[in-house]
Design a protein around this motif. Structure first.
Motif, PDB file in Angstrom:
ATOM      1  N   PHE A   1      -7.070  -0.100  -4.624  1.00  0.00           N
ATOM      2  CA  PHE A   1      -6.773   0.470  -3.311  1.00  0.00           C
ATOM      3  C   PHE A   1      -5.611  -0.266  -2.648  1.00  0.00           C
ATOM      4  CE2 PHE A   1      -8.126   1.287   1.262  1.00  0.00           C
ATOM      5  CZ  PHE A   1      -7.687   2.595   1.265  1.00  0.00           C
ATOM      6  N   ILE A   2      -5.585  -1.586  -2.767  1.00  0.00           N
ATOM      7  CA  ILE A   2      -4.478  -2.370  -2.221  1.00  0.00           C
ATOM      8  C   ILE A   2      -3.170  -1.973  -2.896  1.00  0.00           C
ATOM      9  CG2 ILE A   2      -3.494  -4.696  -2.060  1.00  0.00           C
ATOM     10  CD1 ILE A   2      -6.353  -5.752  -1.743  1.00  0.00           C
ATOM     11  N   HIS A   3      -3.211  -1.808  -4.224  1.00  0.00           N
ATOM     12  CA  HIS A   3      -2.004  -1.403  -4.960  1.00  0.00           C
ATOM     13  C   HIS A   3      -1.485  -0.059  -4.450  1.00  0.00           C
ATOM     14  CE1 HIS A   3       0.750  -0.659  -8.269  1.00  0.00           C
ATOM     15  NE2 HIS A   3       0.118   0.472  -8.531  1.00  0.00           N
ATOM     16  N   LEU A   4      -2.380   0.895  -4.247  1.00  0.00           N
ATOM     17  CA  LEU A   4      -1.963   2.214  -3.773  1.00  0.00           C
ATOM     18  C   LEU A   4      -1.478   2.159  -2.330  1.00  0.00           C
ATOM     19  CD1 LEU A   4      -4.803   4.364  -5.386  1.00  0.00           C
ATOM     20  CD2 LEU A   4      -2.389   4.363  -6.009  1.00  0.00           C
ATOM     21  N   LEU A   5      -2.090   1.317  -1.518  1.00  0.00           N
ATOM     22  CA  LEU A   5      -1.604   1.140  -0.137  1.00  0.00           C
ATOM     23  C   LEU A   5      -0.181   0.605  -0.134  1.00  0.00           C
ATOM     24  CD1 LEU A   5      -4.772  -0.414   1.564  1.00  0.00           C
ATOM     25  CD2 LEU A   5      -3.725   1.778   2.175  1.00  0.00           C
ATOM     26  N   ASN A   6       0.125  -0.256  -1.089  1.00  0.00           N
ATOM     27  CA  ASN A   6       1.462  -0.861  -1.147  1.00  0.00           C
ATOM     28  C   ASN A   6       2.512   0.118  -1.664  1.00  0.00           C
ATOM     29  OD1 ASN A   6       0.566  -3.319  -0.136  1.00  0.00           O
ATOM     30  ND2 ASN A   6       0.156  -4.169  -2.158  1.00  0.00           N
ATOM     31  N   ILE A   7       2.223   0.810  -2.778  1.00  0.00           N
ATOM     32  CA  ILE A   7       3.250   1.673  -3.371  1.00  0.00           C
ATOM     33  C   ILE A   7       3.494   2.924  -2.527  1.00  0.00           C
ATOM     34  CG2 ILE A   7       2.750   0.840  -5.693  1.00  0.00           C
ATOM     35  CD1 ILE A   7       1.318   3.476  -6.247  1.00  0.00           C
ATOM     36  N   THR A   8       2.504   3.340  -1.759  1.00  0.00           N
ATOM     37  CA  THR A   8       2.699   4.495  -0.877  1.00  0.00           C
ATOM     38  C   THR A   8       3.187   4.081   0.505  1.00  0.00           C
ATOM     39  OG1 THR A   8       0.380   4.405  -0.135  1.00  0.00           O
ATOM     40  CG2 THR A   8       0.886   5.800  -2.045  1.00  0.00           C
ATOM     41  N   GLN A   9       3.177   2.753   0.783  1.00  0.00           N
ATOM     42  CA  GLN A   9       3.584   2.187   2.073  1.00  0.00           C
ATOM     43  C   GLN A   9       2.646   2.589   3.210  1.00  0.00           C
ATOM     44  OE1 GLN A   9       7.740   3.064   2.784  1.00  0.00           O
ATOM     45  NE2 GLN A   9       8.418   1.872   1.025  1.00  0.00           N
ATOM     46  N   VAL A  10       1.482   3.127   2.866  1.00  0.00           N
ATOM     47  CA  VAL A  10       0.494   3.467   3.891  1.00  0.00           C
ATOM     48  C   VAL A  10      -0.072   2.203   4.533  1.00  0.00           C
ATOM     49  CG1 VAL A  10      -1.761   4.538   4.309  1.00  0.00           C
ATOM     50  CG2 VAL A  10      -0.092   5.664   2.823  1.00  0.00           C
ATOM     51  N   GLY A  11      -0.211   1.125   3.739  1.00  0.00           N
ATOM     52  CA  GLY A  11      -0.733  -0.128   4.288  1.00  0.00           C
ATOM     53  C   GLY A  11       0.140  -0.662   5.396  1.00  0.00           C
ATOM     54  N   ALA A  12       1.470  -0.648   5.200  1.00  0.00           N
ATOM     55  CA  ALA A  12       2.394  -1.112   6.243  1.00  0.00           C
ATOM     56  C   ALA A  12       2.317  -0.215   7.472  1.00  0.00           C
ATOM     57  CB  ALA A  12       3.817  -1.143   5.691  1.00  0.00           C
ATOM     58  N   GLN A  13       2.161   1.083   7.244  1.00  0.00           N
ATOM     59  CA  GLN A  13       2.046   2.028   8.356  1.00  0.00           C
ATOM     60  C   GLN A  13       0.801   1.748   9.188  1.00  0.00           C
ATOM     61  OE1 GLN A  13       2.223   6.210   7.232  1.00  0.00           O
ATOM     62  NE2 GLN A  13       0.826   6.737   8.879  1.00  0.00           N
ATOM     63  N   VAL A  14      -0.315   1.475   8.505  1.00  0.00           N
ATOM     64  CA  VAL A  14      -1.562   1.167   9.214  1.00  0.00           C
ATOM     65  C   VAL A  14      -1.408  -0.105  10.032  1.00  0.00           C
ATOM     66  CG1 VAL A  14      -3.976   0.482   8.909  1.00  0.00           C
ATOM     67  CG2 VAL A  14      -3.038   2.381   7.572  1.00  0.00           C
ATOM     68  N   ASN A  15      -0.814  -1.140   9.453  1.00  0.00           N
ATOM     69  CA  ASN A  15      -0.641  -2.408  10.174  1.00  0.00           C
ATOM     70  C   ASN A  15       0.181  -2.223  11.439  1.00  0.00           C
ATOM     71  OD1 ASN A  15      -2.123  -3.834   8.283  1.00  0.00           O
ATOM     72  ND2 ASN A  15      -0.327  -4.414   7.072  1.00  0.00           N
ATOM     73  N   ILE A  16       1.235  -1.425  11.362  1.00  0.00           N
ATOM     74  CA  ILE A  16       2.078  -1.191  12.539  1.00  0.00           C
ATOM     75  C   ILE A  16       1.315  -0.405  13.591  1.00  0.00           C
ATOM     76  CG2 ILE A  16       4.138   0.006  13.371  1.00  0.00           C
ATOM     77  CD1 ILE A  16       5.442  -0.620  10.668  1.00  0.00           C
ATOM     78  N   GLN A  17       0.647   0.665  13.158  1.00  0.00           N
ATOM     79  CA  GLN A  17      -0.013   1.549  14.117  1.00  0.00           C
ATOM     80  C   GLN A  17      -1.230   0.889  14.756  1.00  0.00           C
ATOM     81  OE1 GLN A  17      -0.406   5.507  12.670  1.00  0.00           O
ATOM     82  NE2 GLN A  17      -1.802   6.170  14.299  1.00  0.00           N
ATOM     83  N   VAL A  18      -2.018   0.149  13.967  1.00  0.00           N
ATOM     84  CA  VAL A  18      -3.244  -0.431  14.510  1.00  0.00           C
ATOM     85  C   VAL A  18      -2.942  -1.533  15.525  1.00  0.00           C
ATOM     86  CG1 VAL A  18      -3.654  -2.314  12.858  1.00  0.00           C
ATOM     87  CG2 VAL A  18      -5.585  -1.073  13.837  1.00  0.00           C
ATOM     88  N   ASN A  19      -1.770  -2.165  15.394  1.00  0.00           N
ATOM     89  CA  ASN A  19      -1.404  -3.221  16.339  1.00  0.00           C
ATOM     90  C   ASN A  19      -0.659  -2.698  17.558  1.00  0.00           C
ATOM     91  OD1 ASN A  19      -2.123  -5.998  15.143  1.00  0.00           O
ATOM     92  ND2 ASN A  19      -1.186  -4.963  13.395  1.00  0.00           N
ATOM     93  N   SER A  20      -0.433  -1.381  17.598  1.00  0.00           N
ATOM     94  CA  SER A  20       0.293  -0.819  18.743  1.00  0.00           C
ATOM     95  C   SER A  20      -0.416   0.359  19.391  1.00  0.00           C
ATOM     96  CB  SER A  20       1.694  -0.367  18.293  1.00  0.00           C
ATOM     97  OG  SER A  20       1.609   0.617  17.270  1.00  0.00           O
ATOM     98  N   SER A  21      -1.429   0.928  18.709  1.00  0.00           N
ATOM     99  CA  SER A  21      -2.102   2.112  19.229  1.00  0.00           C
ATOM    100  C   SER A  21      -3.334   1.730  20.047  1.00  0.00           C
ATOM    101  CB  SER A  21      -2.516   3.027  18.069  1.00  0.00           C
ATOM    102  OG  SER A  21      -3.341   4.072  18.534  1.00  0.00           O
ATOM    103  N   SER A  22      -3.551   2.463  21.134  1.00  0.00           N
ATOM    104  CA  SER A  22      -4.743   2.242  21.953  1.00  0.00           C
ATOM    105  C   SER A  22      -5.972   2.918  21.359  1.00  0.00           C
ATOM    106  CB  SER A  22      -4.510   2.779  23.368  1.00  0.00           C
ATOM    107  OG  SER A  22      -4.212   4.171  23.331  1.00  0.00           O
ATOM    108  N   GLU A  23      -5.753   3.875  20.450  1.00  0.00           N
ATOM    109  CA  GLU A  23      -6.868   4.602  19.838  1.00  0.00           C
ATOM    110  C   GLU A  23      -7.523   3.807  18.717  1.00  0.00           C
ATOM    111  OE1 GLU A  23      -8.216   7.577  20.596  1.00  0.00           O
ATOM    112  OE2 GLU A  23      -6.929   7.664  22.370  1.00  0.00           O
ATOM    113  N   GLY A  24      -6.793   2.879  18.120  1.00  0.00           N
ATOM    114  CA  GLY A  24      -7.324   2.147  16.988  1.00  0.00           C
ATOM    115  C   GLY A  24      -7.298   2.998  15.720  1.00  0.00           C
ATOM    116  N   MET A  25      -7.898   2.502  14.643  1.00  0.00           N
ATOM    117  CA  MET A  25      -7.915   3.205  13.361  1.00  0.00           C
ATOM    118  C   MET A  25      -9.196   2.877  12.600  1.00  0.00           C
ATOM    119  SD  MET A  25      -3.957   2.936  12.055  1.00  0.00           S
ATOM    120  CE  MET A  25      -3.963   4.590  11.381  1.00  0.00           C
ATOM    121  N   THR A  26      -9.536   3.771  11.649  1.00  0.00           N
ATOM    122  CA  THR A  26     -10.691   3.556  10.780  1.00  0.00           C
ATOM    123  C   THR A  26     -10.255   3.807   9.345  1.00  0.00           C
ATOM    124  OG1 THR A  26     -12.203   4.303  12.511  1.00  0.00           O
ATOM    125  CG2 THR A  26     -13.059   4.235  10.263  1.00  0.00           C
ATOM    126  N   VAL A  27     -10.574   2.873   8.456  1.00  0.00           N
ATOM    127  CA  VAL A  27     -10.187   2.969   7.043  1.00  0.00           C
ATOM    128  C   VAL A  27     -11.446   3.000   6.188  1.00  0.00           C
ATOM    129  CG1 VAL A  27      -8.983   1.842   5.127  1.00  0.00           C
ATOM    130  CG2 VAL A  27      -8.010   1.771   7.440  1.00  0.00           C
TER     131      VAL A  27
END
Length: 247
Positions: free
Chosen positions: A53-79
């Motif tokens: 899962f970590i590998h797929l988060l990295n190659i799709t860049q979804v992991g970086a997207q989550v890190n940016i959004q979760v640290n700036s969004s008031s809604e939060g996120m669920t994984v």
């Protein structure tokens, strides 16, 4: 006795001064600094069973997207994080046959753009939107059912239990799932199959092109046979007429 007191008084004064200066010289304990930014990869690495899962988060860049959004969004996120065993239980070829865009959709499907506690998942209005929702006009939602002791998640194609939480504090919740969440929009009926189709058997020895050729040739054979029958009938007619003239 009076003389003793006179001698002790200066000594006591010196001791008080020394103790006061030592206390003032000691620096105050530093105040705790602000907590660092939330990092999804670090949370998963600590869990110890999410290498794929970590590998797929990295190659799709979804992991970086989550890190940016979760640290700036008031809604939060669920994984919802599938374990390595969950990926190993997929049929061979399931991931390899996905295009780059389809891999991105699959990983985005495991992320919801809102923080949900376990209690929230029991009372939420289904389907729950994911980061893949709305792409190509698809729903890409998740459905949750269960009781206080167990929460299940369904994609319309697979269903599994939402297991323990690696993190359940705002703004990010990370839950373990024992199956890869394959969206029905991608793997359901008339969509992608989780396994490559079996090769066609060569036992018949006849290709589709050969079949078409034979079908096309069949009418001409029938036509030739008909012409032969007409020719024979005409010849017999001439013989009969000749016999009439002779007799």
């Amino acid at each position: 006795m009076a003389n003793t007191r006179l001698y002790l008084a200066p000594l006591l004064l010196v001791a008080v001064v020394l103790l006061s200066s030592k206390t003032m010289a000691q620096p105050a304990a530093p105040a705790p600094g602000p907590a660092g930014p939330i990092n999804l990869t670090a949370i998963l690495e600590k869990g110890g069973q999410f290498t794929t899962f970590i590998h797929l988060l990295n190659i799709t860049q979804v992991g970086a997207q989550v890190n940016i959004q979760v640290n700036s969004s008031s809604e939060g996120m669920t994984v919802f994080a599938p374990t390595d065993n969950a990926f190993q239980n997929l049929k061979p070829g399931t991931l390899n046959k996905l295009s780059s865009d389809e891999q991105v959709k699959l990983i985005l499907y495991h992320v919801s753009p809102k923080f949900y506690s376990m209690d929230d998942l029991l009372s939420v209005s289904n389907p729950v939107r994911t980061q893949a929702s709305g792409r190509d006009n698809g729903i890409y939602g998740l459905n949750f059912t269960g009781t206080a002791n167990q929460v299940n998640v369904s994609t319309g194609y697979v269903e599994t239990r939402v297991s323990n939480a690696l993190r359940d504090k705002r703004p990010l919740a990370v839950y373990v799932v024992d199956m890869v969440l394959l969206p029905g929009e991608m793997f359901g009926e008339h969509k992608l199959s989780p396994v490559a189709p079996a090769p066609k058997s060569p036992a018949s020895g006849v290709s589709d092109d050969d079949k078409s050729t034979k079908k096309a040739a069949a009418p001409s054979d029938k036509s030739g046979s008909g012409e032969m029958k007409v020719g024979l009938g005409f010849g017999l007619g001439l013989v009969v007429m000749c016999l009439k003239f002779l007799f």
